[in-house]
Write an enzyme that holds these catalytic residues in place. Structure first.
Site, PDB file in Angstrom:
ATOM      1  N   ASP A  10       0.862  -1.188   0.000  1.00 56.55           N
ATOM      2  CA  ASP A  10       0.000   0.000   0.000  1.00 56.55           C
ATOM      3  C   ASP A  10       0.890   1.226   0.000  1.00 56.55           C
ATOM      4  O   ASP A  10       2.060   1.164   0.398  1.00 56.55           O
ATOM      5  CB  ASP A  10      -0.926   0.009   1.221  1.00 56.55           C
ATOM      6  CG  ASP A  10      -1.910   1.178   1.190  1.00 56.55           C
ATOM      7  OD1 ASP A  10      -2.418   1.489   0.099  1.00 56.55           O
ATOM      8  OD2 ASP A  10      -2.163   1.794   2.237  1.00 56.55           O
ATOM      9  N   SER A  11       0.322   2.338  -0.433  1.00 57.31           N
ATOM     10  CA  SER A  11       1.082   3.589  -0.440  1.00 57.31           C
ATOM     11  C   SER A  11       1.337   4.101   0.971  1.00 57.31           C
ATOM     12  O   SER A  11       2.184   4.967   1.168  1.00 57.31           O
ATOM     13  CB  SER A  11       0.336   4.655  -1.249  1.00 57.31           C
ATOM     14  OG  SER A  11      -0.935   4.901  -0.681  1.00 57.31           O
ATOM     15  N   TYR A  42      -0.774   8.575  -2.871  1.00 60.38           N
ATOM     16  CA  TYR A  42      -0.795   8.280  -4.295  1.00 60.38           C
ATOM     17  C   TYR A  42      -2.019   8.897  -4.982  1.00 60.38           C
ATOM     18  O   TYR A  42      -1.997   9.164  -6.173  1.00 60.38           O
ATOM     19  CB  TYR A  42      -0.846   6.767  -4.524  1.00 60.38           C
ATOM     20  CG  TYR A  42       0.480   6.046  -4.423  1.00 60.38           C
ATOM     21  CD1 TYR A  42       1.570   6.591  -3.761  1.00 60.38           C
ATOM     22  CD2 TYR A  42       0.639   4.784  -4.982  1.00 60.38           C
ATOM     23  CE1 TYR A  42       2.771   5.916  -3.660  1.00 60.38           C
ATOM     24  CE2 TYR A  42       1.828   4.095  -4.895  1.00 60.38           C
ATOM     25  CZ  TYR A  42       2.900   4.654  -4.233  1.00 60.38           C
ATOM     26  OH  TYR A  42       4.087   3.964  -4.150  1.00 60.38           O
ATOM     27  N   GLY A  43      -3.092   9.077  -4.230  1.00 62.41           N
ATOM     28  CA  GLY A  43      -4.381   9.442  -4.795  1.00 62.41           C
ATOM     29  C   GLY A  43      -4.411  10.708  -5.627  1.00 62.41           C
ATOM     30  O   GLY A  43      -5.231  10.848  -6.527  1.00 62.41           O
ATOM     31  N   CYS A  73      -4.228  -1.370  -2.148  1.00 60.01           N
ATOM     32  CA  CYS A  73      -4.327   0.071  -2.356  1.00 60.01           C
ATOM     33  C   CYS A  73      -5.256   0.291  -3.538  1.00 60.01           C
ATOM     34  O   CYS A  73      -5.001  -0.212  -4.641  1.00 60.01           O
ATOM     35  CB  CYS A  73      -2.943   0.653  -2.652  1.00 60.01           C
ATOM     36  SG  CYS A  73      -2.923   2.395  -3.133  1.00 60.01           S
ATOM     37  N   ASN A  74      -6.350   1.006  -3.322  1.00 61.86           N
ATOM     38  CA  ASN A  74      -7.318   1.216  -4.389  1.00 61.86           C
ATOM     39  C   ASN A  74      -6.737   2.028  -5.538  1.00 61.86           C
ATOM     40  O   ASN A  74      -7.000   1.746  -6.704  1.00 61.86           O
ATOM     41  CB  ASN A  74      -8.559   1.909  -3.827  1.00 61.86           C
ATOM     42  CG  ASN A  74      -9.464   0.953  -3.099  1.00 61.86           C
ATOM     43  OD1 ASN A  74     -10.320   0.310  -3.685  1.00 61.86           O
ATOM     44  ND2 ASN A  74      -9.271   0.835  -1.789  1.00 61.86           N
ATOM     45  N   THR A  75      -5.946   3.041  -5.216  1.00 60.03           N
ATOM     46  CA  THR A  75      -5.374   3.882  -6.265  1.00 60.03           C
ATOM     47  C   THR A  75      -4.422   3.085  -7.140  1.00 60.03           C
ATOM     48  O   THR A  75      -4.471   3.169  -8.377  1.00 60.03           O
ATOM     49  CB  THR A  75      -4.646   5.089  -5.645  1.00 60.03           C
ATOM     50  OG1 THR A  75      -5.561   5.832  -4.834  1.00 60.03           O
ATOM     51  CG2 THR A  75      -4.099   5.995  -6.729  1.00 60.03           C
ATOM     52  N   GLU A 158      -5.331   9.704   9.093  1.00 62.89           N
ATOM     53  CA  GLU A 158      -3.888   9.696   9.334  1.00 62.89           C
ATOM     54  C   GLU A 158      -3.455  10.716  10.384  1.00 62.89           C
ATOM     55  O   GLU A 158      -2.366  10.602  10.941  1.00 62.89           O
ATOM     56  CB  GLU A 158      -3.146   9.906   8.018  1.00 62.89           C
ATOM     57  CG  GLU A 158      -3.373   8.778   7.036  1.00 62.89           C
ATOM     58  CD  GLU A 158      -2.235   8.584   6.070  1.00 62.89           C
ATOM     59  OE1 GLU A 158      -1.437   9.532   5.903  1.00 62.89           O
ATOM     60  OE2 GLU A 158      -2.140   7.490   5.494  1.00 62.89           O
ATOM     61  N   CYS A 192     -11.724   2.713  -0.154  1.00 67.95           N
ATOM     62  CA  CYS A 192     -10.394   3.125   0.314  1.00 67.95           C
ATOM     63  C   CYS A 192     -10.114   2.361   1.592  1.00 67.95           C
ATOM     64  O   CYS A 192     -10.990   2.253   2.469  1.00 67.95           O
ATOM     65  CB  CYS A 192     -10.337   4.628   0.571  1.00 67.95           C
ATOM     66  SG  CYS A 192      -8.768   5.187   1.297  1.00 67.95           S
ATOM     67  N   THR A 193      -8.911   1.832   1.725  1.00 64.94           N
ATOM     68  CA  THR A 193      -8.596   0.982   2.869  1.00 64.94           C
ATOM     69  C   THR A 193      -8.445   1.762   4.172  1.00 64.94           C
ATOM     70  O   THR A 193      -8.347   1.162   5.241  1.00 64.94           O
ATOM     71  CB  THR A 193      -7.315   0.172   2.598  1.00 64.94           C
ATOM     72  OG1 THR A 193      -6.265   1.069   2.191  1.00 64.94           O
ATOM     73  CG2 THR A 193      -7.561  -0.842   1.492  1.00 64.94           C
ATOM     74  N   HIS A 194      -8.437   3.100   4.105  1.00 66.30           N
ATOM     75  CA  HIS A 194      -8.435   3.909   5.325  1.00 66.30           C
ATOM     76  C   HIS A 194      -9.830   3.994   5.950  1.00 66.30           C
ATOM     77  O   HIS A 194      -9.971   4.184   7.159  1.00 66.30           O
ATOM     78  CB  HIS A 194      -7.986   5.344   5.014  1.00 66.30           C
ATOM     79  CG  HIS A 194      -6.508   5.522   4.904  1.00 66.30           C
ATOM     80  ND1 HIS A 194      -5.784   5.007   3.867  1.00 66.30           N
ATOM     81  CD2 HIS A 194      -5.621   6.185   5.696  1.00 66.30           C
ATOM     82  CE1 HIS A 194      -4.502   5.340   4.010  1.00 66.30           C
ATOM     83  NE2 HIS A 194      -4.383   6.053   5.104  1.00 66.30           N
TER      84      HIS A 194
END
Length: 273
Positions: A10-11, A42-43, A73-75, A158, A192-194
């Site tokens: 993931d980023s 990355y988004g 990572c979705n992006t 974050e 999004c994984t967040h």
């Protein structure tokens, strides 16, 4: 052939929510997580930059002995996965595999929705790529897909503000924005994984009849199914129940943040890509 761990990339930190579910579902395998925290997010970056960064990180995980890498990572899944699979992987090693998070989630959402109207929330990069629209319609033709970018959600997570009152405004605003697109939406995908860390807040502002899909469990179940159908890949994955965490930035920051995403303390190691 030497067996190796399953790589998860993931980023930043978000992929740890996916890794958490994968480890819970299949604890017997060895795993190595790489967070490219030095170059996150990355988004907001261009297709070319995301592709370049993702390819570098995939190659790094291959060098660590991984035969299978999950882009958690979705992006990266939206903007780099297909190109790497088709253009780069045959030349690197056609026997290795790279999987993303978009397809398994897209397969699931069409089965869950009863109205045929679903919503997708994600980063600007993921939404602009239309990857979910394309993949969901491919898996479930005729389904209506509505999208909305939530640029403030990742910073809220974050910066540790995802449980505070400050998150309420942005979450309610973005949920209203996507629900206003159609009153028939009955299923909402957190693309999004967040976003799983915002789940309690999202539920607070979301009508009770709307189902929420988080990616972690879906991706974990999909990976388990994939391995059951590909015993040749199982033979390449080492069994030991270990987890290794790597970051391209401060290990102190990574470890402090990771506990919230992974659910337990981690000890990371710095690597240079």
């Amino acid at each position: 052939m030497k067996k190796g761990p399953i790589g998860i990339f993931d980023s930043g930190y978000g992929g740890l929510t996916v890794m958490k579910e994968i480890v819970s579902t299949m604890p017997e395998y060895d795993y190595i997580y790489l967070g490219d925290n030095a170059r996150t997010p990355y988004g907001t970056r261009s297709f070319e930059t995301i592709y370049e960064y993702t390819l570098e990180c995939v190659k790094f995980l291959f060098d660590q002995g991984c035969h299978l890498v999950i882009l958690a990572c979705n992006t990266a899944s939206a903007k780099a996965l297909r190109t790497i699979q088709q253009r780069d992987l045959p030349g690197i090693d056609p026997d290795r595999r790279i999987l993303g998070v978009i397809r398994p989630t897209a397969e699931m959402i069409g089965k869950i929705s009863k109205s045929g109207h679903v919503g997708v929330l994600g980063t600007s990069g993921t939404i602009q790529s239309d990857s979910y629209v394309i993949e969901i319609e491919k898996q479930t033709p005729g389904i209506a897909v509505y999208q909305h970018a939530c640029p403030m959600w990742v910073p809220l997570v974050e910066n540790g503000e995802y449980e505070g009152d400050g998150a309420d405004y942005f979450i309610q605003k973005d949920l209203n924005a996507i629900l206003n697109q159609s009153e028939k939406v009955d299923t909402l995908l957190l693309g999004c994984t967040h976003y799983p860390l915002l789940l309690s807040k999202i539920q607070q502002f979301l009508p009770k009849h709307i189902q929420i899909i988080s990616q972690g469990k879906v991706v974990a179940d999909s990976l388990k199914d994939y391995l059951s159908r590909h015993p040749e890949m199982v033979e390449k994955c080492s069994i030991g129940g270990t987890q290794t965490f790597l970051t391209t930035d401060s290990t102190t920051n990574f470890d402090q943040h990771a506990v919230h995403f992974f659910g337990s303390e981690v000890r990371s190691r710095f690597v240079h890509i």
